[in-house]
Motif scaffolding. Structure first.
Motif, PDB file in Angstrom:
ATOM      1  N   VAL A 140     104.797  73.342  83.922  1.00 43.80           N
ATOM      2  CA  VAL A 140     103.641  74.039  83.366  1.00 43.80           C
ATOM      3  C   VAL A 140     102.400  73.787  84.217  1.00 43.80           C
ATOM      4  CG1 VAL A 140     102.065  74.136  81.395  1.00 43.80           C
ATOM      5  CG2 VAL A 140     104.530  74.114  81.010  1.00 43.80           C
ATOM      6  N   THR A 163     105.469  81.132  80.476  1.00 49.13           N
ATOM      7  CA  THR A 163     105.541  81.413  79.040  1.00 49.13           C
ATOM      8  C   THR A 163     106.581  80.562  78.349  1.00 49.13           C
ATOM      9  OG1 THR A 163     104.842  83.711  79.400  1.00 49.13           O
ATOM     10  CG2 THR A 163     105.924  83.208  77.316  1.00 49.13           C
ATOM     11  N   THR A 168     105.836  76.736  78.445  1.00 50.29           N
ATOM     12  CA  THR A 168     104.744  76.367  77.541  1.00 50.29           C
ATOM     13  C   THR A 168     105.269  76.234  76.113  1.00 50.29           C
ATOM     14  OG1 THR A 168     103.071  77.447  78.921  1.00 50.29           O
ATOM     15  CG2 THR A 168     102.501  77.039  76.617  1.00 50.29           C
TER      16      THR A 168
END
Length: 248
Positions: free
Chosen positions: A54, A176, A179
């Motif tokens: 991330v 995405t 996360t």
């Protein structure tokens, strides 16, 4: 106990993983796991990969934002988010030896698949349904070990998308899914104190590696771009399966 050797191994894996992520838009887990699993448990490595992935993705995604087509990737994103909790649940049922062997084989198969993709093989069938199925599989792997990248990257390659199109797809997807995976790990209490200490050793390498990789991405030709990534992934896979096959 976290030893000096563990810190060195974690730092080295973070540097290489960050570099590949900055270079290709994916690969923190693919490269770093091949190193980290020699020093930390699969559960710790999974959390560490997710956090570092991330961080690297957020650092480099502004440079590729123009190439992200959300109309193309939304089925993969939606299915990937659904797959994350399934992968996290599998963490407590994974045998470390089998996990290392499986990840190692995945790395080697992944590299070979990308080489095949460069020969001109293209897949045009399946449409959004196939894209969603790939996204679901990537989400499961993302929750399990931070490995959301392999399936979407192979799929984007076999679809015949351009270099920037591919990077736009799997970088937006990875950020995405990972996360969501990170939030799931936090909610389930998997980010332990030991993971926090390991993260302190990993972050400098992740940040500096991603920065170097992003600069290299702008300088390398398409041919060298593929060769560097495939070489690193292949070596990482071999180092993982070697102990399982030939013994430590």
């Amino acid at each position: 106990m976290i030893t000096t050797a563990t810190i060195i191994i974690v730092a080295a894996g973070a540097l290489l993983g960050g570099f590949v992520s900055g270079l290709a838009g994916f690969g923190t887990g693919l490269v770093a796991l091949g190193i980290w699993l020699h020093a930390v448990s699969p559960a710790q490595a999974a959390s560490l990969v997710i956090i570092c992935s991330v961080v690297a993705q957020m650092q480099t995604i502004p440079a590729i934002w123009h190439a992200i087509d959300f109309r193309r990737i939304w089925p993969m994103l939606a299915a990937g988010v659904l797959g994350v909790p399934l992968g996290v649940k599998l963490l407590d049922h994974i045998n470390p030896g089998s996990f290392r062997l499986g990840i190692g084989l995945l790395l080697i198969i992944f590299s070979a698949t990308m080489l095949i993709g460069r020969t001109g093989l293209k897949i045009h069938w399946g449409g959004r349904t196939a894209d969603a199925a790939i996204g679901l599989g990537g989400g499961i792997l993302g929750g399990l070990a931070g490995l959301s990248g392999p399936l979407p990257t192979m799929w984007a390659t076999l679809r015949g998308w351009s270099k920037d199109q591919r990077r736009g797809v799997f970088q937006a997807y990875n950020l995405t899914v990972l996360t969501v995976a990170l939030l799931t790990h936090v909610a389930e209490g998997r980010i332990t104190r030991d993971v926090g200490w390991l993260l302190l050793a990993a972050l400098p390498g992740t940040l500096s590696g991603a920065w170097l990789g992003a600069h290299a991405y702008r300088r390398l030709s398409d041919h060298h771009f593929h060769q560097v990534v495939l070489g690193l992934l292949g070596v990482s896979g071999i180092t993982l399966i070697w102990p399982s096959i030939f013994g430590k």
